[in-house]
Each structure stands twice: as C-alpha cells, then as structure tokens.
Design a protein around this motif. Structure first.
Motif, PDB file in Angstrom:
ATOM      1  N   LEU A 293      54.540 118.845  84.812  1.00  0.00           N
ATOM      2  CA  LEU A 293      53.106 118.643  85.048  1.00  0.00           C
ATOM      3  C   LEU A 293      52.303 119.813  84.491  1.00  0.00           C
ATOM      4  O   LEU A 293      51.241 119.620  83.876  1.00  0.00           O
ATOM      5  CB  LEU A 293      52.845 118.471  86.538  1.00  0.00           C
ATOM      6  N   ALA A 294      52.800 121.027  84.669  1.00  0.00           N
ATOM      7  CA  ALA A 294      52.116 122.200  84.115  1.00  0.00           C
ATOM      8  C   ALA A 294      52.088 122.150  82.594  1.00  0.00           C
ATOM      9  O   ALA A 294      51.091 122.517  81.958  1.00  0.00           O
ATOM     10  CB  ALA A 294      52.795 123.480  84.601  1.00  0.00           C
ATOM     11  N   ASN A 295      53.209 121.678  81.978  1.00  0.00           N
ATOM     12  CA  ASN A 295      53.242 121.554  80.514  1.00  0.00           C
ATOM     13  C   ASN A 295      52.227 120.526  80.020  1.00  0.00           C
ATOM     14  O   ASN A 295      51.574 120.720  78.991  1.00  0.00           O
ATOM     15  CB  ASN A 295      54.647 121.176  80.065  1.00  0.00           C
ATOM     16  N   GLU A 296      52.080 119.411  80.749  1.00  0.00           N
ATOM     17  CA  GLU A 296      51.102 118.395  80.353  1.00  0.00           C
ATOM     18  C   GLU A 296      49.673 118.951  80.434  1.00  0.00           C
ATOM     19  O   GLU A 296      48.852 118.719  79.535  1.00  0.00           O
ATOM     20  CB  GLU A 296      51.245 117.171  81.258  1.00  0.00           C
ATOM     21  N   LEU A 297      49.380 119.687  81.495  1.00  0.00           N
ATOM     22  CA  LEU A 297      48.038 120.267  81.618  1.00  0.00           C
ATOM     23  C   LEU A 297      47.782 121.302  80.530  1.00  0.00           C
ATOM     24  O   LEU A 297      46.673 121.390  79.991  1.00  0.00           O
ATOM     25  CB  LEU A 297      47.874 120.900  83.001  1.00  0.00           C
ATOM     26  N   GLU A 298      48.796 122.098  80.213  1.00  0.00           N
ATOM     27  CA  GLU A 298      48.637 123.081  79.151  1.00  0.00           C
ATOM     28  C   GLU A 298      48.411 122.400  77.802  1.00  0.00           C
ATOM     29  O   GLU A 298      47.610 122.870  76.976  1.00  0.00           O
ATOM     30  CB  GLU A 298      49.869 123.975  79.095  1.00  0.00           C
ATOM     31  N   ASP A 299      49.124 121.296  77.566  1.00  0.00           N
ATOM     32  CA  ASP A 299      48.942 120.547  76.321  1.00  0.00           C
ATOM     33  C   ASP A 299      47.534 119.964  76.239  1.00  0.00           C
ATOM     34  O   ASP A 299      46.888 120.006  75.189  1.00  0.00           O
ATOM     35  CB  ASP A 299      49.985 119.435  76.238  1.00  0.00           C
TER      36      ASP A 299
END
Length: 329
Positions: A293-299
C-alpha cells in the motif's frame, strides 16, 4: 436825452450781463471743484466699490464659464478624434479583402489555442486548433504566410514532446486503492511486544503468602491489559479492530481528497493528501504487511499533474504583425 437814456440802458444791461456772467463763472468753478473732489474720492465711494465688486464677480464668473467651455471643446475635439480613428478602422475592416479576413480568422484561432493551453492545459485540443490554423493558411495560398506556418509546425512539435498526465489511469489507480483499502488494513498484522518472562522461581512462589499471590495475579492482569510506550511510538491501548478502523478512515479521507484534487487538476493539494497518507502509514509501525500500500501511494505521489507547458505565442505574434502591415498600407 434819448441818446443818454440809450447809453444808460446799455450800460445797465452790460452791468447786469457782467454780474450774471460772473455768477455763472462762480457756479462753474464750484461745479468743477465738486467734480474734482468726486474724482479724487471716487475710489472710496461705497457705490463705486459695490459697482466695481459686482462687475469683478461677473467677470470672474464669465472667465470660469469660458474655461469650462474651453475644456468641453477640447474634450469634444478628443472624442471626435477617437470617433474618426474608429471610423477609419471600421472602414479599413469593411474594405478588407478575402486575404485579410482569412488572416483575422486564423489569428483568432491561434489566440483560442493559446488560451486553451494556458487555462485548460488541453494539449490535444491545442494541437487540433494549431492544425486547423495551418490548414486555413495553406488555403489562402500566400507566400508571405510561410514563416507563420513554419512557426505553427514548431509549436506542434513542442506539444507532441510535452508529457501529458494519464488522468484516467491515475484516477483508476486511486479507485482501486480505495476499493482494496479496507481489505488491506483488515489483513494487516498487529505487532505485539514480547512479554517479559517471570524471574520468580518455584521456590519463591512457595514462600509467598496467599495475599501476595493474589496481588501478583492482579498486577499481571493489569500489565496485560494496559501497555505504556514511549512518546514517539504509537500507543496500543486501543482494541485492534478500533485501531484498524481509525487507520482505514484516515487513509480513506486522504485518498478521497486526493481524488477530488485530481479532478480539479490541483497538483499541490493532490501531493499534500498523498504525503499525509504516506506519513500516517510510516508512523503506524504497529501494523505490518502494508508495504504494498505504501508503494502504491508513493507511485501515485510521483506523478506530476502540471508539467511545464511550452510557449506557443510565436505564430500569433507573427501573424498579427503581418496583418498590421497589410492594413497600414
């Protein structure tokens, strides 16, 4: 005797005439003195001063009216000059040929394309407008329009190389993240700190009294129910379900705000909302398994919603200069 009587009569008449003449001379002298006195004292006369002040006031009023009329005449002359210039411009536009009208229409299209790019950031619509302007200039078939067409071609090349954000794709990613948010948070594991082992031995427990054993059991129960952490660490006093629900509501509010900012093309608010959600996830160290989820938000946060736009005003300025030269002839 008769002659003597005539002489006496003449002498008497001459004497009376001389007396009358002297009387008139005296009256004339008195009148002259009175006139001289009046002339000498005329500046101090109240009647003359009133007359003088009255005429001076009237003269001042006339001067003000004349100045007002003069200003009105100047303003009227300026308006007439403006009307004359407007009439000349109108006649020049009425007497335009097909070429001038075509250039004016093309110039308006170029202005609309520039406004479309700066206000709406619509690169596709701007490119279409520039292509229409180029086709219109080609239909006019004038060699003087070649530099304008070359400039339009350069602007189209700039727009083709300008990065365009995938608004639909970004919105779909946000929708998918929102749809899976509750499931991801519900599946996250809650990290618990290991409980310290009891240091008391069986021999010590045997030595404790029943009241000491009861107090120890109460202490263990309280220690298991309440957990005190440091200030920078998250507190675990909430029940796990309530804690996850709080995280879900906060992240959902931030993602919805980011989606609203995306719809309004508000790059600043979009990144602020995503950064707030990422910061909340980073501080929620008691929940594990939310790395994807953190990776998706960062993307999503790495997307630039407002890339730098090129300046496409050159063909409009060239065409305006050409049109001005043609109309000034």
């Amino acid at each position: 005797m008769f002659a003597v009587i005539l002489l006496l009569a003449g002498a008497s008449g001459a004497y009376y005439a001389w007396i009358d003449l002297n009387k008139r001379l005296d009256e004339a002298a008195e009148q002259r003195q009175s006139l001289t006195h009046d002339i000498a004292t005329i500046d101090d006369s109240a009647v003359f001063l009133d007359f003088k002040n009255n005429w001076q006031g009237q003269v001042s009023t006339f001067d003000q009216r004349i100045n007002t009329l003069s200003e009105g005449l100047k303003e009227l002359a300026g308006r007439q000059e403006n009307i004359r210039r407007h009439v000349q411009k109108s006649l020049a536009r009425i007497n335009r040929g097909q070429l001038e009208w075509g250039l004016s229409e093309t110039l308006q299209v170029l202005h609309m394309a520039n406004h479309r790019l700066l206000i709406e950031r619509d690169i596709a619509g701007t490119t279409t407008a520039l292509n229409l302007a180029s086709k219109r200039l080609r239909a006019l078939n004038d060699p003087r329009l070649l530099p304008v067409r070359e400039s339009i071609s350069r602007q189209i090349g700039k727009l083709e190389n300008t990065p365009v954000p995938d608004w639909v794709g970004i919105s779909l990613k946000l929708n998918n993240t929102l749809a899976r948010l509750r499931q991801d948070i519900a599946g996250a594991a809650t990290a618990r700190e290991p409980q310290p082992e009891s240091s008391s031995t069986d021999s010590n427990e045997n030595k404790q009294t029943p009241w000491q054993k009861l107090a120890g059991q109460v202490k263990v129960f309280i220690d298991d129910s309440i957990k005190i952490t440091r200030k920078e660490q998250p507190s675990s006093m909430l029940v796990n379900g309530q804690d996850k629900e709080l995280v879900h509501e906060f992240l959902r509010a931030r993602l919805l705000s980011a989606q609203y900012a995306l719809a309004n093309r508000d790059d600043q608010s979009y990144h602020q909302e995503l950064e707030a959600a990422m910061a909340w996830l980073e501080k929620s160290t008691h929940l594990t398994g939310l790395g994807h989820l953190a990776n998706e938000l960062e993307d999503l946060n790495s997307v630039n919603l407002k890339p730098e736009l090129p300046d496409i005003s050159e063909p409009g300025m060239l065409l305006a200069e050409l049109l001005e030269k043609m109309e000034s002839r």
